[in-house]
Design an enzyme around this catalytic site. Sequence first.
Site, PDB file in Angstrom:
ATOM      1  N   HIS A  76       0.858  -1.195   0.000  1.00  0.00           N
ATOM      2  CA  HIS A  76       0.000   0.000   0.000  1.00  0.00           C
ATOM      3  C   HIS A  76       0.890   1.239   0.000  1.00  0.00           C
ATOM      4  CE1 HIS A  76      -4.253  -1.258   1.241  1.00  0.00           C
ATOM      5  NE2 HIS A  76      -3.634  -2.340   0.818  1.00  0.00           N
ATOM      6  N   TYR A 206      -8.982   7.781   6.780  1.00  0.00           N
ATOM      7  CA  TYR A 206      -9.201   8.382   8.093  1.00  0.00           C
ATOM      8  C   TYR A 206     -10.303   9.417   7.934  1.00  0.00           C
ATOM      9  CZ  TYR A 206      -4.518   6.446   8.922  1.00  0.00           C
ATOM     10  OH  TYR A 206      -3.432   5.610   9.019  1.00  0.00           O
ATOM     11  N   PRO A 298      -2.666   2.550  18.788  1.00  0.00           N
ATOM     12  CA  PRO A 298      -2.676   2.050  17.409  1.00  0.00           C
ATOM     13  C   PRO A 298      -2.903   3.150  16.363  1.00  0.00           C
ATOM     14  CG  PRO A 298      -4.656   1.324  18.572  1.00  0.00           C
ATOM     15  CD  PRO A 298      -3.827   2.082  19.570  1.00  0.00           C
ATOM     16  N   LYS A 302       2.121   1.324  14.772  1.00  0.00           N
ATOM     17  CA  LYS A 302       3.554   1.114  14.996  1.00  0.00           C
ATOM     18  C   LYS A 302       3.867  -0.078  15.911  1.00  0.00           C
ATOM     19  CE  LYS A 302       5.307   4.818  12.967  1.00  0.00           C
ATOM     20  NZ  LYS A 302       5.388   4.579  11.556  1.00  0.00           N
ATOM     21  N   TYR A 393       5.218   7.869   8.860  1.00  0.00           N
ATOM     22  CA  TYR A 393       4.159   6.868   8.659  1.00  0.00           C
ATOM     23  C   TYR A 393       4.772   5.518   8.292  1.00  0.00           C
ATOM     24  CZ  TYR A 393      -0.645   5.534   7.300  1.00  0.00           C
ATOM     25  OH  TYR A 393      -1.886   4.960   7.207  1.00  0.00           O
TER      26      TYR A 393
HETATM   27  P1  RFL Z   1       1.761  -9.646  21.958  1.00  0.00           P
HETATM   28  O1  RFL Z   1       1.412  -9.812  20.509  1.00  0.00           O
HETATM   29  O2  RFL Z   1       0.704  -9.152  22.873  1.00  0.00           O
HETATM   30  O3  RFL Z   1       2.303 -11.046  22.466  1.00  0.00           O
HETATM   31  C1  RFL Z   1       2.561 -11.284  23.827  1.00  0.00           C
HETATM   32  C2  RFL Z   1       2.355 -12.770  24.091  1.00  0.00           C
HETATM   33  O4  RFL Z   1       2.672 -13.060  25.447  1.00  0.00           O
HETATM   34  C3  RFL Z   1       1.707 -13.985  25.949  1.00  0.00           C
HETATM   35  N1  RFL Z   1       1.705 -13.862  27.424  1.00  0.00           N
HETATM   36  C4  RFL Z   1       2.224 -14.782  28.267  1.00  0.00           C
HETATM   37  N2  RFL Z   1       2.826 -15.954  28.028  1.00  0.00           N
HETATM   38  C5  RFL Z   1       3.271 -16.677  29.097  1.00  0.00           C
HETATM   39  N3  RFL Z   1       3.084 -16.258  30.399  1.00  0.00           N
HETATM   40  C6  RFL Z   1       2.490 -15.090  30.657  1.00  0.00           C
HETATM   41  N4  RFL Z   1       2.333 -14.698  31.935  1.00  0.00           N
HETATM   42  C7  RFL Z   1       2.039 -14.293  29.571  1.00  0.00           C
HETATM   43  N5  RFL Z   1       1.403 -13.091  29.472  1.00  0.00           N
HETATM   44  C8  RFL Z   1       1.212 -12.852  28.167  1.00  0.00           C
HETATM   45  C9  RFL Z   1       0.421 -13.560  25.273  1.00  0.00           C
HETATM   46  O5  RFL Z   1      -0.547 -14.609  25.255  1.00  0.00           O
HETATM   47  C10 RFL Z   1       0.917 -13.191  23.873  1.00  0.00           C
HETATM   48  O6  RFL Z   1       0.869 -14.316  23.000  1.00  0.00           O
HETATM   49  O7  RFL Z   1       3.024  -8.704  22.169  1.00  0.00           O
HETATM   50  P2  RFL Z   1       4.284  -8.354  21.215  1.00  0.00           P
HETATM   51  O8  RFL Z   1       4.932  -9.596  20.728  1.00  0.00           O
HETATM   52  O9  RFL Z   1       5.057  -7.352  21.956  1.00  0.00           O
HETATM   53  O10 RFL Z   1       3.641  -7.689  19.889  1.00  0.00           O
HETATM   54  C11 RFL Z   1       2.998  -6.435  19.971  1.00  0.00           C
HETATM   55  C12 RFL Z   1       1.877  -6.366  18.929  1.00  0.00           C
HETATM   56  O11 RFL Z   1       1.032  -7.494  19.058  1.00  0.00           O
HETATM   57  C13 RFL Z   1       1.073  -5.069  19.085  1.00  0.00           C
HETATM   58  O12 RFL Z   1       1.935  -3.971  19.315  1.00  0.00           O
HETATM   59  C14 RFL Z   1       0.243  -4.751  17.824  1.00  0.00           C
HETATM   60  O13 RFL Z   1      -0.740  -5.725  17.590  1.00  0.00           O
HETATM   61  C15 RFL Z   1      -0.380  -3.363  17.972  1.00  0.00           C
HETATM   62  N6  RFL Z   1      -1.303  -3.068  16.857  1.00  0.00           N
HETATM   63  C16 RFL Z   1      -0.815  -2.699  15.633  1.00  0.00           C
HETATM   64  N7  RFL Z   1       0.529  -2.615  15.423  1.00  0.00           N
HETATM   65  C17 RFL Z   1       1.023  -2.315  14.196  1.00  0.00           C
HETATM   66  O14 RFL Z   1       2.263  -2.259  14.027  1.00  0.00           O
HETATM   67  N8  RFL Z   1       0.188  -2.084  13.116  1.00  0.00           N
HETATM   68  C18 RFL Z   1      -1.184  -2.147  13.244  1.00  0.00           C
HETATM   69  O15 RFL Z   1      -1.890  -1.977  12.240  1.00  0.00           O
HETATM   70  C19 RFL Z   1      -1.742  -2.446  14.547  1.00  0.00           C
HETATM   71  N9  RFL Z   1      -3.069  -2.552  14.727  1.00  0.00           N
HETATM   72  C20 RFL Z   1      -2.690  -3.191  17.053  1.00  0.00           C
HETATM   73  C21 RFL Z   1      -3.552  -2.938  15.959  1.00  0.00           C
HETATM   74  C22 RFL Z   1      -3.229  -3.568  18.286  1.00  0.00           C
HETATM   75  C23 RFL Z   1      -4.606  -3.673  18.451  1.00  0.00           C
HETATM   76  N10 RFL Z   1      -5.099  -4.022  19.729  1.00  0.00           N
HETATM   77  C24 RFL Z   1      -5.765  -5.250  19.949  1.00  0.00           C
HETATM   78  C25 RFL Z   1      -4.620  -3.291  20.865  1.00  0.00           C
HETATM   79  C26 RFL Z   1      -4.922  -3.042  16.111  1.00  0.00           C
HETATM   80  C27 RFL Z   1      -5.464  -3.400  17.358  1.00  0.00           C
HETATM   81  C28 RFL Z   1      -6.957  -3.500  17.508  1.00  0.00           C
END
Ligand code: RFL
Length: 396
Positions: A76, A206, A298, A302, A393
């Site tokens: 994109h 947006y 979000p 990032k 971005y």
């Molecule tokens: P994660 O993906 O939350 O993974 C952490 C893992 O740790 C596990 N865990 C445990 N395991 C063992 N013992 C425990 N006590 C534990 N506690 C937790 C969990 O089950 C999980 O599997 O963290 P990580 O790896 O740091 O990755 C971060 C990303 O997932 C997050 O920043 C993004 O998803 C944020 N985000 C977006 N980021 C982007 O770069 N581009 C996007 O378009 C984007 N869209 C979003 C998003 C986050 C969203 N939400 C749900 C807040 C859209 C949404 C709706």
Amino acid sequence: MLASRDAQVVVVGAGPAGLVLGNLLRAAGVTCVIVERQSRAHVERRARAGFLAPHSVRVLEENGLAAGLRARGERHDTCAFRGEHGQFELNYGALGHRQPLTVYPQQDLVADLITAFLDRGGEIRFDTAVTGLHGIDTDRPSVDCAGPDGTAYRLSGAYLAGCDGRHGVARRALPAVAAREYRRYHGVTWLAILAQAPPSMAAVTYAVHDRGFAGHMARSSTVTRYYLQVPRGEDPEEWGERRIWDELAVRMRTAQYEPLHEGPILERTTVDLSSEVREPLQHGRLFLAGDAAALISPSAAKGANLAIMAADTLARALVDALVRDDPRGLARYSRDCLPRLWHAQEFSHWMINLLHSPAGDDDEAVFQRALQRARLTSLRDLRSHQDYFAENYVGI
Ligand code: RFL
């Protein structure tokens, strides 16, 4: 408590941060166990992010982890802003660093990374929660694990990596005297919606509206993410399918533009737009990466990209320490990551101010809305603002 089983690095959490880290460690021959609270099926279906920055794609490519996103990811290079004064598009792929974003659902990336990690001889203990961390000031730190069958045991390693996200246990193990935590709620809450429906527009859109912000982001040819700004504390269950589509249509001004492609709502959840940063990101032999290290709203997409950046930086430092006996990278891990984390926080804060303003007719609300209009006009008309936007971005 069963006896310790050892690995050089014990990683808590199988999200993007933990899995990228684990893969890079295995590629260098470092033994590594990932402990994940959820099941494999759960993490491979957990829909979150979708936009990967060029830096993230480069890290994945350089480490043989990009086959899936190369085959199924979409490039994109344009986004659109819509409001009371019309719509304009920004071709960020032709501005700033002149690079596109790649759309690839986070759960597909997680599934690819799990397969690659297991192929590289890594071990993941699913359905196993880490309940406590010990000895992070010693040279044999360990974690307490609660396995699926009720067994409790302790795993030790030379180093621990806390990649367990925003609600994890690892960051709580940093002694309060050694770490400072910054937290901020930005006063905005989104209803994050995942729809089983093709994207309605070619670009990320947006929409700025008196009723609040609305956003549209493709995830695949059959799934689209939408956002609606809602009051804090809103119950997502109050938002039935009809109400969601009707409100999106109003804020997206479909009477003036194209109608939305409606479909069943797969998920709805509220996200408070907030920031959290810990300084430093390490103590003793515990290192934090991803959302465990710093949470970002979000608004600028990032989070997953910062998780990959930190995992790459930490993997290099751990490999230097364990394989080359050179601990300098570990010593400066926080210093290497924090400026990039704060830079991303600044841009996401800028995006929040671009996309939201308070409702109401009091002087403050009217003033803030006028500022927001001026910001959007600058972005529409001024090349310097467009370059700033494009660089940040797509950049990390
Ligand atoms: P994660 O993906 O939350 O993974 C952490 C893992 O740790 C596990 N865990 C445990 N395991 C063992 N013992 C425990 N006590 C534990 N506690 C937790 C969990 O089950 C999980 O599997 O963290 P990580 O790896 O740091 O990755 C971060 C990303 O997932 C997050 O920043 C993004 O998803 C944020 N985000 C977006 N980021 C982007 O770069 N581009 C996007 O378009 C984007 N869209 C979003 C998003 C986050 C969203 N939400 C749900 C807040 C859209 C949404 C709706």
